[in-house]
Design a protein around this motif. Sequence first.
Motif: not given
Length: 335
Positions: A249, A292-294, A296, A298, A301-302, A318, A321
Motif C-alpha cells: 500500500e 492497494n491504491t485506494s 490515491l 487515478d 495511482a497510475r 491495482d 483499478r
Amino acid sequence: MHLSQPYLLFLGDAPDHLAAKTARGIHQWRPDICVGQLRLPGCETTLGLPDLTVEEAAARGAATLVVGVANRGGVIADHWRAVFKDALANGLDIAAGLHQKLNDIPELVETAEEYGRMLFDVRHPTETFPVAHGVPRPGKRILAVGTDCSVGKMYAMLAMERTMKARGLKADFRATGQTGILIAGEGVSVDAVVADFISGATEVLCPANDDDHYDLVEGQGSLFHASYAGVSLGLLHGAQPDYLVLCHEPGRAHMRGLPGFALPDLDACMDLNLRCARLVNPEARFVGACFNTSALDDDAARRVMHEASERLGLPVVDPVRSGVEPLVDRVLGDA
C-alpha cells in the motif's frame, strides 16, 4: 475444514459497512453461494441480498449460516444465540471467524448435537498437521507476500484465481485466514497453527497436483513485521512457491500496529522473500506486484504504479483499478 454451501450471511446488528466486511467479501467473490442475508433490528448495512429468516433460507437450500459480522473483541453477542439455535434446528451448520468460539458456548454445542449439525470456528484449526518435509512436489503455486499486513494479499490471489479460471486454466485459491476460508469454503487459518507445524499445514493445504494446475496461496503478515514474520516465513517454506506476488500500500506511514517501524523498501522486501523462498524452491521468482491504491486518485495511482514498474522491471497493478491480467501473462510466459 470444509464448509457446506450455499450460505445464509448473518449481518446481525452491524452498525456500518466495515463491521460486515467478512460478509461483504464472501458476497463479492462468491455471489453464487449466497442465498440471502439475515439482519437484526439496528443493522445499518446491507449486501443487497434478499432479507431472509432462517426458515426461508433453509427452504431455499441454505446449508450454513455464516457469521459475516464482527464486533469489538470478536465475541458472540448474547442476543445472537437464539438465531443460531434456530438455524441449527432448521438444519443449517454455523461458521464463524470470531475470537470467541462457537464450540465454547454450551447451549450451541448442545443444540448442534441434538440436531446433528456442525459448528465451525474457522479461526481455530482442529486438524493435526505434520512437520513440513520440504520435498519438491508437482503442480504450480503462487504466493502473495507483502510489505506489511492488510495490504491486499487475499484480494490479489482471488483476483488472479478469477482471471486464470476465466482463461480456462486449472486454478484454485487456497485460504490461510478466516475470511478466505469462508470465501473458499475450506482452508487453514495458519496464524492459529502451532509454529512448528505452519509449513506442514501449508503443504497439506496445497499438496502435489497436476503439472498445469495453479494454487493461489493467500499470504499472511510480512517478513518485516515484528509481530507476524513467523507466519509469513512458514507460508513461504510450506507453499514452496514457483511465483511470488508482492503486495503493498503506497503511502502507508508505518507497519500496521507498530508506529515505530517503517515499511521496508520494495527491493529489500523482494530480496528477502526470494532468499527465504529459494530454500525450498531455487526457481522461485516474482511475477509482479499488486498495489492497494485506494487512498490515491487515478492520476496519482497510475504514476505510483508506473514508477514502481520501471524500478522493479515487473508489472505493477491495482487489482481493483486495473485487474491482474499482466501478472497472469507473466506467469504463463514463465511457465
